[in-house]
Scaffold this motif. Sequence first.
Motif, short mmCIF file in Angstrom:
data_model
loop_
_atom_site.label_atom_id
_atom_site.label_comp_id
_atom_site.label_asym_id
_atom_site.label_seq_id
_atom_site.Cartn_x
_atom_site.Cartn_y
_atom_site.Cartn_z
N LEU A 1 0.84 -1.21 0.00
CA LEU A 1 0.00 0.00 0.00
C LEU A 1 0.87 1.25 0.00
N GLN A 2 1.96 1.23 0.77
CA GLN A 2 2.85 2.38 0.83
C GLN A 2 3.57 2.59 -0.50
N VAL A 3 4.03 1.50 -1.12
CA VAL A 3 4.70 1.60 -2.43
C VAL A 3 3.73 2.16 -3.47
N GLU A 4 2.51 1.66 -3.46
CA GLU A 4 1.50 2.14 -4.42
C GLU A 4 1.22 3.62 -4.21
N ARG A 5 1.19 4.03 -2.94
CA ARG A 5 0.93 5.44 -2.62
C ARG A 5 2.04 6.34 -3.17
N VAL A 6 3.29 5.94 -2.98
CA VAL A 6 4.41 6.74 -3.47
C VAL A 6 4.42 6.78 -4.99
N VAL A 7 4.21 5.62 -5.62
CA VAL A 7 4.23 5.56 -7.08
C VAL A 7 3.11 6.41 -7.68
N MET A 8 1.92 6.34 -7.09
CA MET A 8 0.80 7.14 -7.58
C MET A 8 1.10 8.63 -7.44
N PHE A 9 1.73 9.01 -6.34
CA PHE A 9 2.06 10.43 -6.14
C PHE A 9 3.04 10.90 -7.21
N VAL A 10 4.06 10.08 -7.48
CA VAL A 10 5.06 10.46 -8.49
C VAL A 10 4.42 10.57 -9.87
N ILE A 11 3.59 9.59 -10.22
CA ILE A 11 2.96 9.58 -11.54
C ILE A 11 2.04 10.79 -11.71
N LEU A 12 1.22 11.05 -10.69
CA LEU A 12 0.28 12.16 -10.80
C LEU A 12 0.99 13.52 -10.73
N SER A 13 2.17 13.55 -10.12
CA SER A 13 2.93 14.80 -10.12
C SER A 13 3.34 15.20 -11.53
N MET A 14 3.43 14.21 -12.41
CA MET A 14 3.78 14.51 -13.81
C MET A 14 2.72 15.39 -14.47
N ILE A 15 1.46 15.27 -14.02
CA ILE A 15 0.42 16.13 -14.57
C ILE A 15 0.75 17.59 -14.29
N VAL A 16 1.14 17.87 -13.03
CA VAL A 16 1.52 19.23 -12.67
C VAL A 16 2.76 19.65 -13.44
N LEU A 17 3.72 18.75 -13.59
CA LEU A 17 4.97 19.08 -14.27
C LEU A 17 4.72 19.42 -15.74
N VAL A 18 3.87 18.64 -16.41
CA VAL A 18 3.55 18.92 -17.82
C VAL A 18 2.85 20.26 -17.95
N ALA A 19 1.90 20.52 -17.04
CA ALA A 19 1.18 21.80 -17.09
C ALA A 19 2.14 22.96 -16.84
N VAL A 20 3.09 22.77 -15.93
CA VAL A 20 4.05 23.83 -15.64
C VAL A 20 4.93 24.12 -16.85
N PHE A 21 5.29 23.09 -17.60
CA PHE A 21 6.09 23.31 -18.80
C PHE A 21 5.35 24.18 -19.82
N ASN A 22 4.02 24.12 -19.78
CA ASN A 22 3.25 24.97 -20.67
C ASN A 22 3.40 26.45 -20.31
N ILE A 23 3.74 26.72 -19.05
CA ILE A 23 4.02 28.11 -18.66
C ILE A 23 5.20 28.63 -19.47
N ILE A 24 6.20 27.78 -19.65
CA ILE A 24 7.38 28.19 -20.42
C ILE A 24 7.00 28.55 -21.85
N SER A 25 6.22 27.67 -22.48
CA SER A 25 5.86 27.93 -23.89
C SER A 25 4.99 29.18 -24.02
N SER A 26 4.03 29.35 -23.10
CA SER A 26 3.16 30.52 -23.20
C SER A 26 3.93 31.81 -22.94
N LEU A 27 4.87 31.79 -21.99
CA LEU A 27 5.66 32.99 -21.72
C LEU A 27 6.65 33.30 -22.83
#
Length: 454
Positions: A305-331
């Motif tokens: 359960l703990q491993v799944e929790r960490v892996v899910m957090f890392v994977i879902l953090s990629m959503i924020v990371l991809v969206a943040v990269f869009n800040i670079i392109s828009s700016l």
Amino acid sequence: MTTRSATMIEKNRPFSPFEFMVAWRYLRARREEAFISVIAALTLTGIAIGVATLIVVTSVMNGFRAELLDKILGLNGHFTVFPIEEQFEDYNDVVLRMEEVDGVTSVVAFAEGQALASGVGQSTGVSVRGMALSDIQKLPSLPNAAILGGFDGWDDSRGVAIGIRLAQKLGVSIGDPVTIITPDGVVTPFGTTPQIRSYPVTVIFELGMVEFDSFFVFMPLQQGQDYYQLYRDVLKDGQEPLPLDATDEQIDAAYERIYRVSALEVFLDDPDATTAMRDPLQLVAGRPMIFTDWQRRNETFFSALQVERVVMFVILSMIVLVAVFNIISSLVMLVKEKNADIAVLRTIGATRASIMRIFCMTGTAIGVAGTLIGLVVGLVVAANAENLRAWISDTIGIALFPPEVFFLSELPSKTDPVEVTFVVAMALILSFLASLYPAWRAAQYDPVEALRYG
């Protein structure tokens, strides 16, 4: 106008009103900058979705772990204690000594074994546990889990308590008989005969955990001891051996039955104090015992359960990371669009640092807005996770998070303020870092070249 602007720039300080004004003007959509505004809106939406998803998923997984832990430790103790070498006949004395140890909430004794339960045309494997009413009342969950019947007069009821899912599987209700079958019965010259007995259902409980509601059968302690033959008959003190032709009444009067139990469950004030409590409990036990703590019993499950929790957090953090990269392109596109404006600002006295702060604020504002929206949406969804699950399941006609797979009958959610703060801080820091490069590029523009070719 130019003189006024120059005065504002000369007197400006880091993050001055002038810089805020220019950054705000760049954030507002204009017809000729519609494409850039669409990208900025999509970036904001992406950050909001990422932050909200992280908050909801971490809250559900926290709730899932907490609920499982609460259910598991509501029926099973923090320690399960088994005797070594000798039969466990002095269990009452051991219980009293253990309950006097600081940090121990309660200790319960039980007689347990595996059996086959049969109802109306259905049979299933169960774990039958004999417990006295005084011990049942010490359990955190079971006394208040009865939905049909009750535990009043439990020790003399001669009945059994079963979970709601087991009752549905066997097709029985209050008052109906349940047949319990175990292969370890009476030893005869022809071999061991199975032990088959029927008991009326006096209690139906619902603990909210599928494994418990469909697998456990409880009966009074002495009834369980008799069923699993956890006793021995000895002659009373001063009693002469009986003749071979002694009657049943004479045998009952001459012999004393000494009962034993299978194990003890020890409940602690602090579930994480098992390591520190092991030696004091072993010392007061007064006899060799095997102590198995809840962490060891469920180590594989909670580790997964703990491993799944960490892996899910890392994977879902990629959503924020991809969206943040869009800040670079828009700016970057905004900087290209505003190169003439940058040249004018530099000409009237704006420093490179001022230009950099303007575009940093522009990019960071997108991240801040997206993060705040995601925070609000995430907290609202996390707080209503079970209601949303039920509504979606009813709408599409498909069971989401079926209890047979996820062990729990409801979708739990527990929001951790520390984790929410970490998610928000991560989104804000990434948004700021993503704004640095386009802002630095804007600050490097040569006003002469920009005015010549802009």
